[in-house]
Write a protein that holds these residues in place. Structure first.
Motif, PDB file in Angstrom:
ATOM      1  N   VAL A 252     -10.637  17.185  32.313  1.00 58.30           N
ATOM      2  CA  VAL A 252     -11.682  18.013  32.905  1.00 58.30           C
ATOM      3  C   VAL A 252     -11.662  19.418  32.316  1.00 58.30           C
ATOM      4  O   VAL A 252     -12.705  19.964  31.948  1.00 58.30           O
ATOM      5  CB  VAL A 252     -11.500  18.066  34.431  1.00 58.30           C
ATOM      6  CG1 VAL A 252     -12.525  18.980  35.042  1.00 58.30           C
ATOM      7  CG2 VAL A 252     -11.619  16.678  35.011  1.00 58.30           C
ATOM      8  N   ILE A 253     -10.458  19.993  32.216  1.00 57.61           N
ATOM      9  CA  ILE A 253     -10.348  21.365  31.727  1.00 57.61           C
ATOM     10  C   ILE A 253     -10.915  21.467  30.314  1.00 57.61           C
ATOM     11  O   ILE A 253     -11.692  22.369  30.010  1.00 57.61           O
ATOM     12  CB  ILE A 253      -8.882  21.837  31.764  1.00 57.61           C
ATOM     13  CG1 ILE A 253      -8.412  21.911  33.220  1.00 57.61           C
ATOM     14  CG2 ILE A 253      -8.721  23.186  31.090  1.00 57.61           C
ATOM     15  CD1 ILE A 253      -6.953  22.234  33.376  1.00 57.61           C
ATOM     16  N   SER A 254     -10.535  20.503  29.468  1.00 54.74           N
ATOM     17  CA  SER A 254     -11.020  20.570  28.088  1.00 54.74           C
ATOM     18  C   SER A 254     -12.528  20.326  28.035  1.00 54.74           C
ATOM     19  O   SER A 254     -13.230  20.946  27.238  1.00 54.74           O
ATOM     20  CB  SER A 254     -10.274  19.560  27.216  1.00 54.74           C
ATOM     21  OG  SER A 254     -10.233  18.303  27.841  1.00 54.74           O
ATOM     22  N   LYS A 255     -13.021  19.433  28.904  1.00 55.82           N
ATOM     23  CA  LYS A 255     -14.466  19.179  28.924  1.00 55.82           C
ATOM     24  C   LYS A 255     -15.231  20.435  29.303  1.00 55.82           C
ATOM     25  O   LYS A 255     -16.226  20.797  28.678  1.00 55.82           O
ATOM     26  CB  LYS A 255     -14.792  18.077  29.939  1.00 55.82           C
ATOM     27  CG  LYS A 255     -14.713  16.684  29.375  1.00 55.82           C
ATOM     28  CD  LYS A 255     -16.094  16.078  29.153  1.00 55.82           C
ATOM     29  CE  LYS A 255     -16.020  14.899  28.212  1.00 55.82           C
ATOM     30  NZ  LYS A 255     -15.273  13.761  28.807  1.00 55.82           N
ATOM     31  N   LEU A 256     -14.756  21.117  30.362  1.00 60.02           N
ATOM     32  CA  LEU A 256     -15.508  22.256  30.877  1.00 60.02           C
ATOM     33  C   LEU A 256     -15.349  23.483  29.994  1.00 60.02           C
ATOM     34  O   LEU A 256     -16.314  24.199  29.737  1.00 60.02           O
ATOM     35  CB  LEU A 256     -15.073  22.593  32.305  1.00 60.02           C
ATOM     36  CG  LEU A 256     -15.383  21.555  33.377  1.00 60.02           C
ATOM     37  CD1 LEU A 256     -15.078  22.101  34.753  1.00 60.02           C
ATOM     38  CD2 LEU A 256     -16.823  21.103  33.315  1.00 60.02           C
ATOM     39  N   LEU A 257     -14.124  23.750  29.542  1.00 57.73           N
ATOM     40  CA  LEU A 257     -13.886  25.013  28.846  1.00 57.73           C
ATOM     41  C   LEU A 257     -14.021  24.906  27.331  1.00 57.73           C
ATOM     42  O   LEU A 257     -13.944  25.910  26.637  1.00 57.73           O
ATOM     43  CB  LEU A 257     -12.512  25.576  29.217  1.00 57.73           C
ATOM     44  CG  LEU A 257     -12.394  26.024  30.680  1.00 57.73           C
ATOM     45  CD1 LEU A 257     -11.010  26.585  30.957  1.00 57.73           C
ATOM     46  CD2 LEU A 257     -13.451  27.057  31.026  1.00 57.73           C
ATOM     47  N   SER A 258     -14.197  23.684  26.814  1.00 60.71           N
ATOM     48  CA  SER A 258     -14.419  23.603  25.369  1.00 60.71           C
ATOM     49  C   SER A 258     -15.647  22.767  25.046  1.00 60.71           C
ATOM     50  O   SER A 258     -15.995  22.616  23.885  1.00 60.71           O
ATOM     51  CB  SER A 258     -13.192  23.012  24.672  1.00 60.71           C
ATOM     52  OG  SER A 258     -13.264  21.601  24.704  1.00 60.71           O
ATOM     53  N   ASN A 259     -16.298  22.239  26.069  1.00 58.34           N
ATOM     54  CA  ASN A 259     -17.516  21.464  25.873  1.00 58.34           C
ATOM     55  C   ASN A 259     -17.323  20.355  24.845  1.00 58.34           C
ATOM     56  O   ASN A 259     -18.195  20.081  24.027  1.00 58.34           O
ATOM     57  CB  ASN A 259     -18.658  22.395  25.467  1.00 58.34           C
ATOM     58  CG  ASN A 259     -20.005  21.759  25.749  1.00 58.34           C
ATOM     59  OD1 ASN A 259     -20.098  20.811  26.518  1.00 58.34           O
ATOM     60  ND2 ASN A 259     -21.044  22.268  25.114  1.00 58.34           N
ATOM     61  N   GLY A 260     -16.142  19.750  24.856  1.00 56.64           N
ATOM     62  CA  GLY A 260     -15.893  18.632  23.958  1.00 56.64           C
ATOM     63  C   GLY A 260     -15.373  19.011  22.584  1.00 56.64           C
ATOM     64  O   GLY A 260     -15.054  18.144  21.787  1.00 56.64           O
ATOM     65  N   THR A 261     -15.293  20.319  22.276  1.00 60.76           N
ATOM     66  CA  THR A 261     -14.825  20.694  20.938  1.00 60.76           C
ATOM     67  C   THR A 261     -13.317  20.558  20.803  1.00 60.76           C
ATOM     68  O   THR A 261     -12.810  20.327  19.714  1.00 60.76           O
ATOM     69  CB  THR A 261     -15.228  22.133  20.581  1.00 60.76           C
ATOM     70  OG1 THR A 261     -14.756  22.997  21.616  1.00 60.76           O
ATOM     71  CG2 THR A 261     -16.724  22.268  20.444  1.00 60.76           C
ATOM     72  N   VAL A 262     -12.591  20.751  21.901  1.00 57.87           N
ATOM     73  CA  VAL A 262     -11.146  20.545  21.871  1.00 57.87           C
ATOM     74  C   VAL A 262     -10.864  19.220  22.560  1.00 57.87           C
ATOM     75  O   VAL A 262     -10.968  19.111  23.768  1.00 57.87           O
ATOM     76  CB  VAL A 262     -10.396  21.683  22.601  1.00 57.87           C
ATOM     77  CG1 VAL A 262      -8.904  21.411  22.597  1.00 57.87           C
ATOM     78  CG2 VAL A 262     -10.701  23.017  21.961  1.00 57.87           C
ATOM     79  N   MET A 263     -10.524  18.190  21.783  1.00 50.13           N
ATOM     80  CA  MET A 263     -10.324  16.878  22.368  1.00 50.13           C
ATOM     81  C   MET A 263      -8.859  16.651  22.684  1.00 50.13           C
ATOM     82  O   MET A 263      -7.993  16.839  21.834  1.00 50.13           O
ATOM     83  CB  MET A 263     -10.829  15.793  21.441  1.00 50.13           C
ATOM     84  CG  MET A 263     -10.640  14.444  22.057  1.00 50.13           C
ATOM     85  SD  MET A 263     -12.021  13.350  21.879  1.00 50.13           S
ATOM     86  CE  MET A 263     -11.607  12.508  20.408  1.00 50.13           C
TER      87      MET A 263
END
Lengths: 314, 275
Positions: A252-263
Motif C-alpha cells: 500500500v505504501i509503495s502504491k500510494l507514495l510512488s504511484n507504482g514507480t517503486v515496485m
C-alpha cells in the motif's frame, strides 16, 4: 468369520465410532474446549499455508515444477529493493525510536502515560489515511514544495546556476514517487512499533542496577553501553521485527507514495493475485520466500530475547 | 531515574511533530471549500455532507462494522474456550498449538490474505461459492482469535490453580466451574481481547482486500479505491471523523482506567485500618 457377525460388526461401526469419540471427549473433557479452534486453525491457518507451498511448486495444468522459483530470478531487483528499503526504514526507526523511548521512560509516570497515548494514537487511525496524508505533503505542488517556494529556496538555487546555459530552472523538488518517499511512509507508519516495545523494556530496568553501576564508577556513556542497552536488547529486537516484517511486505505504501514507480515484493505478490498478471503459482513462490524471510527474522529475534508484542497491543 | 534529558526531549517533541503534522493537515483540509489538498480557500462543511450522502461509503461503513462486530464476538467465544482448553493441556501439546495460533499474528498480512484467498478460491471452485461476506467474515475471525487468546491466556495463568479444585469440591461440575467461576474471573481478559479483535478488524485492509472479492467492500477498501483516484476531500472528512471517534474512545478508556486505579489505590490505603 460368519456372514452374520460381519454384518453386525458393520452395523455397529458408526455406533462404535460414536462411543469411542465420546470416550475420547470424556477423557479429554478439559482439553476439548480447544477442539473447535484446533479444527479452525487446521482449516484456515495450516491448510492455506500448505496451499501456498503446493502452488509454489506446481504450475497450472502441469505437476511439480521449480519454474516458479527460476522465474523469480528476473525479479531480483524487486527483492533487493524491498529488502534494502525495509532495512533503511528499520534503521531509521531504530535511530529515532531508541532515543525517544529512552526519553519517554525518563519522564514521570503521569507524563509517560499521556506521551505513550500520543505515540499510540496515530496507530489507531487507518494506515491508508495516514499514508494518504503524506501524499498531499509530498506532491510536486504539495505543501512542502509550496513552503520551500515561499521561502525562496528554488529562486536561490536557480540564481546560483544563473550563468549555466544548460541549466533548466527548478520549481520543485521531486519528493513523491521516489524511494525516499516510500521509506518515509514506512518510518511514519511503523515508528510506534519501534518506540513502544523498547520503552516497555527500558521502563522495567531496575533503577538500582543503574545506581549500582554509577556507584562503581561508570559514567553516563558506560552505564548506557554496559547496562541500559544490553538490558533493553529484547525490546530492540522485537521492535526491529515489528518494523521490518510489515515494511518488507507492504504494497500500500509503495502504491500510494510512488504511484507504482517503486515496485516492492508486496506489489509483486499483489499483482500475481489480483492484477492483470494473474499467476497464483508465481505469487505463492514469492510469498513462500517472503515467509522464509519472516521466519529467519523471527528466529533471530527469539535468539535474542522473548517477544514483547503484547506490550504494543494495548 | 530522573535526569535532565534535554536532547531526548527535543527529539521526542520533533517526533510528535512528525507524527501529527500530516494528520493535522489532513483534518484542516477537510474543511477546505475548494477541492485542492494544498491551497486553502475558505471554510466549508460540504465534504461532510457529501460523505454522508455517498451511498458507497455508507454501505462500506456498514460492512466494516458488521464484519468487525460479528468477527470479534465469534473470536471472543471460540478464543476463550480455546484458551481454557490450551491451559489444561500438557505443555508438549500446548506449545505447538500456541505456535500455530501465533502464525497469523507474526506472518505478514499479505501472506495471510493471499493464502486464505487461495483456499477460498480453490474451495469455491469445488463446492461452488464465490468470495464475499462469508469469506471476509471467516478471514476476520481467523486473524482475530489469536488476539483473544493472547489476552485471555495470561489471565488464566494469574488464576489460582486451586480455584478449579475448590469449585469442584464444592459440587460444581466441570462446566459449572467454567461458567460460574472461571469465565467471571477472566472476564477482563475476554473484554480486552474482544476490543483488540474489534479494532484489528476495523483497521484491517490487506486481508480484507484479498478475501472479500469484488461484491463486498469494507471502509478500508473504499478508502483505498478513493486514494487510487486521488483527489477527494471526502477522504479528509472520513479521516477527521475517525480520528475524533478514536480520540474520544481513548480518552474515555484512559479516564476510566485512571479512575479505577485511583479507587484501587484508595482501597489499599484504607485496608490497614479495616484490619
Amino acid at each position: 468369520m460368519s456372514k452374520t457377525s460381519l454384518s453386525s460388526w458393520s452395523e455397529s461401526k458408526p455406533l462404535r465410532i460414536l462411543r469411542s469419540a465420546r470416550a475420547f471427549l470424556e477423557r479429554y473433557r478439559k482439553q476439548s474446549f480447544a477442539f473447535p479452534y484446533i479444527l479452525w486453525m487446521a482449516l484456515f491457518v495450516v491448510i492455506p499455508i500448505i496451499l501456498i507451498v503446493v502452488y509454489a511448486f506446481t504450475s497450472a495444468g502441469n505437476g511439480f515444477t521449480l519454474k516458479n522459483f527460476s522465474g523469480i530470478i528476473s525479479y531480483a531487483p524487486v527483492f533487493g529493493r524491498s529488502l534494502w528499503l525495509a532495512l533503511v526504514a528499520t534503521a531509521v526507526c531504530l535511530l529515532i525510536g531508541y532515543p525517544v523511548a529512552l526519553a519517554i521512560s525518563r519522564m514521570n509516570i503521569k507524563t509517560q502515560r499521556i506521551v505513550l497515548m500520543l505515540v499510540m494514537l496515530p496507530m489507531w487511525i487507518n494506515f491508508l489515511l495516514r499514508t494518504y496524508a503524506w501524499m498531499s505533503l509530498l506532491e510536486n505542488t504539495g505543501l512542502i514544495n509550496r513552503a520551500l517556494a515561499a521561502l525562496g529556496v528554488f529562486d536561490l538555487i536557480n540564481s546560483l546556476h544563473a550563468n549555466d546555459l544548460n541549466y533548466t530552472p527548478i520549481t520543485h523538488f521531486q519528493l513523491i514517487n521516489t524511494n525516499g518517499a516510500v521509506v518515509l511512509g514506512m518510518v511514519y507508519n511503523y515508528l510506534p512499533f519501534m518506540i513502544l516495545p523498547i520503552q516497555s523494556v527500558i521502563v522495567k530496568i531496575d533503577p538500582f542496577v543503574i545506581e549500582a553501576a554509577e556507584d562503581l564508577g561508570a559514567d553516563r556513556g558506560t552505564v548506557f553501553r554496559k547496562v541500559i542497552f544490553p538490558l533493553s536488547l529484547s525490546g530492540v529486537i522485537s521492535g526491529i521485527t515489528m518494523v521490518f516484517v510489515p515494511a518488507v511486505s507492504t504494497f500500500v505504501i509503495s502504491k500510494l507514495l510512488s504511484n507504482g514507480t517503486v515496485m516492492l515484493l508486496g506489489d509483486l505478490i499483489e499483482m500475481q493475485f489480483t492484477g492483470s498478471a494473474y499467476n497464483p503459482h508465481l505469487g505463492s513462490a514469492i510469498s513462500l520466500i517472503m515467509m522464509a524471510i519472516v521466519v529467519i527474522c523471527m528466529s533471530i529475534m527469539n535468539k535474542f530475547g522473548e517477544g514483547e508484542e503484547q506490550a504494543v497491543m494495548m | 531515574m530522573k535526569r535532565k534529558n534535554t536532547g531526548g526531549n527535543i527529539l521526542t517533541a520533533l517526533t510528535f511533530i512528525f507524527l501529527y503534522a500530516p494528520i493535522i493537515v489532513l483534518i484542516v483540509f477537510s474543511f477546505n471549500s475548494s477541492k485542492s489538498r494544498t491551497i486553502w480557500s475558505g471554510f466549508t462543511l460540504d465534504w461532510y455532507r457529501e460523505l454522508f450522502r455517498d451511498s458507497l461509503i455508507m454501505s462500506s461503513l456498514e460492512t466494516t462494522l458488521l464484519v468487525s462486530v460479528l468477527a470479534a464476538l465469534a473470536a471472543a467465544v471460540i478464543g476463550t474456550f480455546a484458551a481454557i482448553g490450551f491451559y489444561n493441556m500438557k505443555k508438549h501439546w500446548r506449545s505447538p498449538l500456541l505456535m500455530i495460533n501465533n502464525i497469523p499474528v507474526i506472518n505478514a498480512d499479505i501472506i495471510t490474505g493471499v493464502s486464505l484467498s487461495l483456499l477460498f478460491v480453490s474451495a469455491g471452485v469445488v463446492i461452488g461459492f464465490e468470495l464475499g461476506f462469508g469469506t471476509l467474515l471467516i478471514a476476520h475471525i481467523t486473524f482475530d482469535i489469536p488476539y483473544v487468546i493472547l489476552s485471555v491466556m495470561p489471565k488464566l495463568y494469574q488464576l489460582d490453580r486451586n480455584l478449579f479444585e475448590a469449585a469442584q469440591d464444592l459440587g460444581c461440575t466441570w462446566f459449572q466451574t467454567i461458567y460460574k467461576v472461571i469465565i467471571p474471573e477472566i472476564m477482563p481478559g475476554i473484554i480486552n481481547g474482544l476490543l483488540i479483535a474489534f479494532t484489528m478488524s476495523v483497521d484491517d485492509f490487506v486481508i480484507s482486500y484479498f478475501t472479500a472479492g469484488s461484491s463486498v467492500q469494507t471502509l478500508s477498501m473504499a478508502i483505498y479505491a478513493m486514494t487510487r483516484k486521488r483527489i477527494s476531500p471526502k477522504i479528509n472528512a472520513i479521516s477527521t471523523l475517525l480520528f475524533t471517534v478514536v480520540l474520544i474512545l481513548l480518552v474515555i478508556v484512559n479516564v476510566r482506567e485512571s479512575r479505577q486505579q485511583r479507587k484501587a489505590d484508595l482501597k489499599r490505603e484504607q485496608m490497614p485500618e479495616e484490619v
